[in-house]
Structures are given as structure tokens and as C-alpha cells.
Design an enzyme around this catalytic site. Structure first.
Site, PDB file in Angstrom:
ATOM      1  N   HIS A  81       0.834  -1.205   0.000  1.00  9.84           N
ATOM      2  CA  HIS A  81       0.000   0.000   0.000  1.00  9.84           C
ATOM      3  C   HIS A  81       0.873   1.261   0.000  1.00  9.84           C
ATOM      4  CE1 HIS A  81      -3.046  -2.943   1.378  1.00  9.84           C
ATOM      5  NE2 HIS A  81      -3.776  -2.255   0.523  1.00  9.84           N
ATOM      6  N   HIS A  85       1.356   1.433  -5.727  1.00  7.71           N
ATOM      7  CA  HIS A  85       0.036   0.794  -5.740  1.00  7.71           C
ATOM      8  C   HIS A  85      -1.023   1.792  -6.215  1.00  7.71           C
ATOM      9  CE1 HIS A  85      -3.540  -1.332  -4.476  1.00  7.71           C
ATOM     10  NE2 HIS A  85      -3.801  -0.405  -3.571  1.00  7.71           N
ATOM     11  N   HIS A 121      -7.123   6.337  -2.996  1.00 10.68           N
ATOM     12  CA  HIS A 121      -7.966   5.375  -2.273  1.00 10.68           C
ATOM     13  C   HIS A 121      -7.324   4.787  -1.014  1.00 10.68           C
ATOM     14  CE1 HIS A 121      -5.605   2.376  -4.401  1.00 10.68           C
ATOM     15  NE2 HIS A 121      -6.059   1.493  -3.536  1.00 10.68           N
ATOM     16  N   ASP A 122      -6.025   4.693  -0.947  1.00  7.39           N
ATOM     17  CA  ASP A 122      -5.347   4.150   0.241  1.00  7.39           C
ATOM     18  C   ASP A 122      -4.440   5.186   0.899  1.00  7.39           C
ATOM     19  OD1 ASP A 122      -6.315   1.567   0.599  1.00  7.39           O
ATOM     20  OD2 ASP A 122      -4.925   0.701  -0.857  1.00  7.39           O
TER      21      ASP A 122
END
Length: 133
Positions: A81, A85, A121-122
Site C-alpha cells: 500500500h 500501488h 484510495h489508500d
């Protein structure tokens, strides 16, 4: 924390961009084998191809600052992550929209939202899974 930098030579940038559609728009494009500079160009190309800079009057400097903040918001020590990514999810989201025809049903704001969400998103993920917490 390093910032992404664009080449000061627009002709080099234009030459690079002319080959993107052929080389970087495939399922086997591996973001983990790219340099940070190549990833920034890839993100620019995706947003530019979709007409998002002109449609939403996004200055290139603002977009590059945004990408720098995205990169810095990911844990560079995380094995998965991390910012690579994020760029991988951007790339796959782009392919799902274009290769699978989803973009035929999406307005440009939806495309912008999907691509920004893919990058962020992360954001802030600590690199551990739920079982760790």
C-alpha cells in the site's frame, strides 16, 4: 519528501507523450518497473487524454503538486500500500474505463472522480492489514 519534476524541455515531454498510447496503455504495463518520473508522465497522459485539464481548467502545476501530495501521503516503507500501488490502481481504472467501454456511460466528472479516487484510495494507509490492528 521529493517533488515530482517535469522536464523543462517541452520537446522532450512531447516526444515521450507521443509513444504513450502504444507503450503504456496495455494490461501488461507494470507500474512497479517505472521510475517516479515515468509514473507522473503516465498520470498526466491519462488525465490529458480524457480532456480533464482543459475541461476543468486544472493547471499543470496544480496537478503536479497534487501528485506530489499523493506520493507523500503514502507510506513508502509499506510493501504494497504505497504510491506505486496508487498509480497501479489509476492505470487499471483507466483501462477498465477505456478497454471495457465503461467510459461510454460516464460523464467527464465521473471519469475525473474515478481517477482521483484511484490515486487517493489508500492515502494514509499504514501498510498493515485489519488482522494486525
Amino acid at each position: 519528501r521529493g517533488a515530482f519534476m517535469l522536464s523543462k524541455h517541452p520537446s522532450v515531454f512531447n516526444v515521450r507523450r507521443s509513444s504513450v498510447a502504444v507503450n503504456d496503455r496495455a494490461w501488461d504495463y507494470d507500474v512497479f518497473q517505472q521510475s517516479e518520473q515515468e509514473l507522473i508522465h503516465h498520470a498526466i497522459d491519462i488525465f490529458d487524454e480524457r480532456g480533464l485539464f482543459s475541461r476543468y481548467s486544472i493547471p499543470m502545476s496544480t496537478f503536479c503538486n497534487f501528485l506530489t501530495e499523493i506520493k507523500n501521503g503514502y507510506n513508502s516503507e509499506a510493501p504494497y500500500h504505497n504510491s506505486y500501488h496508487a498509480f497501479d490502481v489509476l492505470h487499471v481504472s483507466y483501462l477498465l474505463m477505456t478497454k471495457c467501454g465503461a467510459d461510454e456511460y460516464l460523464e467527464s466528472f465521473n471519469v475525473l472522480s474515478i481517477l482521483v479516487a484511484a490515486l487517493a484510495h489508500d492515502l494514509g494507509h499504514d501498510g498493515y492489514n485489519n488482522a494486525f490492528h
